[in-house]
Design an enzyme around this catalytic site. Sequence first.
Site, PDB file in Angstrom:
ATOM      1  N   CYS A  43      49.093  32.979  35.404  1.00 57.48           N
ATOM      2  CA  CYS A  43      49.394  33.417  36.786  1.00 57.48           C
ATOM      3  C   CYS A  43      48.176  33.319  37.693  1.00 57.48           C
ATOM      4  O   CYS A  43      48.092  34.031  38.697  1.00 57.48           O
ATOM      5  CB  CYS A  43      49.923  34.858  36.833  1.00 57.48           C
ATOM      6  SG  CYS A  43      51.415  35.103  35.915  1.00 57.48           S
ATOM      7  N   THR A  44      47.201  32.486  37.338  1.00 62.44           N
ATOM      8  CA  THR A  44      46.040  32.360  38.206  1.00 62.44           C
ATOM      9  C   THR A  44      45.592  30.902  38.317  1.00 62.44           C
ATOM     10  O   THR A  44      44.530  30.534  37.803  1.00 62.44           O
ATOM     11  CB  THR A  44      44.889  33.320  37.795  1.00 62.44           C
ATOM     12  OG1 THR A  44      43.790  33.138  38.692  1.00 62.44           O
ATOM     13  CG2 THR A  44      44.409  33.099  36.361  1.00 62.44           C
TER      14      THR A  44
END
Length: 391
Positions: free
Chosen positions: A347-348
């Site tokens: 998620c980054t």
Amino acid sequence: MLNHNDDQPLIYMDNAATSWPKPPAVAEAMARCLAEASANPGRGSHAMAVRASRVLFEARKLLAKLFGVRNPNDIVFTLNATHALNLALQGLLKPGDHVITSSLEHNSIRRPLEALKRTRGIEVTYVPTDAKGNLDLNQVEASFRNNTRLVAVTHSSNLLGTILPVGELGELAHRRHAKLLVDAAQTAGTLDIDVTSMHIDLLAFPGHKGLMGPQGTGGLYIHPELDLEPLMHGGTGSRSESPEQPTTRPDRYEAGTQNTVGIAGLAAGVSFVLEETVQKIHARENELVGKLIAGLNNIQGVKVLGPGPGEPRTAIASFVIEGVDPAETAFILDQQFGIAVRAGFHCTPLGHEAAGTTETGAVRASPGYFTTDSEIVSLVAAVEEISRAFR
Ligand SMILES: Cc1ncc(COP(=O)(O)O)c(C=O)c1O
């Protein structure tokens, strides 16, 4: 080549996503709450409703103690860190506001900011970090504008483990008449946090990671002088005659029935953290991740991301094995060695850009307080075996 023993116990190295196992007191508190205090908190004056309200207040008090918050009612419960970050960002930012953030952020900060760019015309500056995740404070300072309302940063990168200097960022933000929002998803319960000395105006935290509570719990500390627009409007059990959301905390930000059972578990998790102490937890996790990184660095073709050996970090070791797809590494670790890690982009995508792993992604291993030394040895041996097999 690779051995797999179906009977071997699970080795859990995914604590950065959700901590596991939990202290036994967490499940006990949840079962007790379900049996004895599961009426609707704040909605009635009968004995069980009062017991349910007390569960919430006790949890607030423990969290206030942990984060150095004077008034427990300045902490409001949320479903997770993402919910808390959305409440902070959507509740604070107005059209035309400018936000400074970092290039390490999780999508839980990036996506709400990108949405607010579209819907409210806010402006966002992503200050880049180096490949190890270090942020240059001079570059942050140079990014301030007349309309800068907020500095919003993660306390620690969920990919690299780098720890950001939130105290200095808070001082800087306040000097420039802006506020500081800290995403403590990777640090609540594992690194010291004091909202006053660190100049934190808004602190978003999950309950299900370092605080050792169950999923579905989290919260936001809101500075007493800061009024956010609520994210949700609805029943609170207070001032029911008014069409407006109450102005008093925590009701203003807690519309609807709360997760009382989950919060009872969270309180038990926070009690555990307070008893063990954050310092002891951090020291142990630091020792474990240090051993893990030392072991991984000894393997030919393995590259560990983030701060170098001995440099400050949280208990996250992300790595790539040359020539092996991280998803395949994670699959083999799970299927053949019974080791749970997380592969991909975590998620980054911004963090992967900083680390130079946008093409490949990485494998993330995150030990926790209950990880044993022998589990670290097993993980290193498994990675060694995989890397040898693909050479
Ligand atoms: C840095 C960071 N921010 C936010 C989040 C989101 O947390 P939650 O799953 O509690 O919403 C995570 C979760 O992995 C995270 O690592």
